[in-house]
Design an enzyme around this catalytic site. Structure first.
Site, PDB file in Angstrom:
ATOM      1  N   ARG A 149     -53.361 -12.402  58.442  1.00 22.75           N
ATOM      2  CA  ARG A 149     -53.153 -13.829  58.281  1.00 22.75           C
ATOM      3  C   ARG A 149     -54.502 -14.539  58.152  1.00 22.75           C
ATOM      4  NH1 ARG A 149     -49.334 -15.305  63.318  1.00 22.75           N
ATOM      5  NH2 ARG A 149     -51.075 -14.291  64.392  1.00 22.75           N
ATOM      6  N   ASP A 175     -56.077 -18.630  58.549  1.00 22.82           N
ATOM      7  CA  ASP A 175     -55.749 -19.978  58.989  1.00 22.82           C
ATOM      8  C   ASP A 175     -55.788 -20.959  57.832  1.00 22.82           C
ATOM      9  OD1 ASP A 175     -55.519 -19.138  61.628  1.00 22.82           O
ATOM     10  OD2 ASP A 175     -57.616 -19.577  62.104  1.00 22.82           O
ATOM     11  N   ARG A 214     -64.191 -16.989  63.637  1.00 22.82           N
ATOM     12  CA  ARG A 214     -64.597 -18.388  63.755  1.00 22.82           C
ATOM     13  C   ARG A 214     -65.239 -18.680  65.114  1.00 22.82           C
ATOM     14  NH1 ARG A 214     -59.429 -21.776  62.380  1.00 22.82           N
ATOM     15  NH2 ARG A 214     -60.848 -23.481  62.984  1.00 22.82           N
TER      16      ARG A 214
END
Length: 260
Positions: free
Chosen positions: A51, A53, A207
């Site tokens: 996935r 974001d 991140r």
């Protein structure tokens, strides 16, 4: 017999609510499945390698699907690209062995985080590089980059609540980082890239690592704080979660990991 079709995908994530299909927002997977459905004249379920974001970009996302029809592979590059919006493109389509899985067959991934430390950011780069104006010394990252390399429990570098810790199995939050670097752009002053290659990543791990490293380079935390965070297993001990728009999924590895 069902064919397994593997797609290599690049996309600008600016206007998408991430990769994974959602009911309340436009996603890359959702757009691709819709157009594949039109092309194949049947519902298609696309299995991505992971996935991303909202706002995150990809240079080399991989996804696969199963199909019984004898549609030529060229239809999934030239044909599908003609149907897709300009911010999503199929770079390659190939037929894989039946046991191939975009996520579970992956051996590792490389992510890149781009940011700018000059006083005034050009509007044309604002969607693809985070802005952290002020002092930044990349030499302060040398120790920290070494500390995150190797196999560690990265619980401190994971979004809170992204896994049910009572039900976690297997390696939990343990991941291996093979290489981590920070380099200056050769032709653009004050533009930097953090690149991290590992065998897998937790939710928002890159991140949070990038945010922690940027804070170290800016003198807001010590390089040794990385070791403290790794040992603590506490999200509050790591740095900020860097904005999504600076992050790029560069490559996914299936046959040979990038070590050097």
């Amino acid at each position: 017999m069902l064919r397994t079709i593997r797609l290599l995908i690049t996309f600008d994530g600016t206007r998408y609510h991430g990769w994974q299909r959602q009911h309340n927002g436009i996603t890359v997977q959702g757009v691709l499945e819709e157009q594949l459905g039109h092309l194949c004249k049947k519902n298609i379920t696309l299995h991505g390698a992971g996935r991303t974001d909202a706002g995150v970009h990809a240079m080399g996302m991989v996804a696969h699907f199963h199909l019984g029809a004898s549609i030529p592979l060229k239809a999934f590059t030239d044909g599908l690209n003609s149907m897709l919006p300009q911010d999503i493109r199929i770079l390659e389509a190939r037929e894989e062995k039946p046991e191939f899985h975009s996520r579970f067959s992956a051996l590792g991934k490389t992510y890149r985080y781009d940011f700018y430390t000059g006083p005034l950011q050009q509007p044309t780069t604002r969607l693809y590089a985070a802005h952290f104006p002020g002092f930044f010394d990349s030499s302060r990252l040398t120790e920290a980059l070494q500390l995150i390399t190797g196999t560690h429990d990265f619980s401190s570098f994971e979004r809170v609540g992204s896994r049910n810790r009572e039900l976690q199995t297997g390696r939990g939050a343990v991941r291996t980082i093979y290489k981590a670097t920070c380099s200056a752009h050769p032709h653009q002053a004050d533009h930097w890239s953090i690149q991290i290659t590992g065998d897998g990543f937790l939710r928002q791990m890159v991140r949070i690592l990038a945010g922690t490293l940027i804070e170290i380079g800016m003198g807001k935390r010590s390089p040794a704080s990385v070791q403290t965070a790794l040992v603590a297993g506490d999200r509050t001990k790591a740095g900020m979660t860097a904005p999504a728009h600076g992050l790029f999924l560069e490559k996914i590895y299936y046959q040979q990991l990038f070590h050097s």
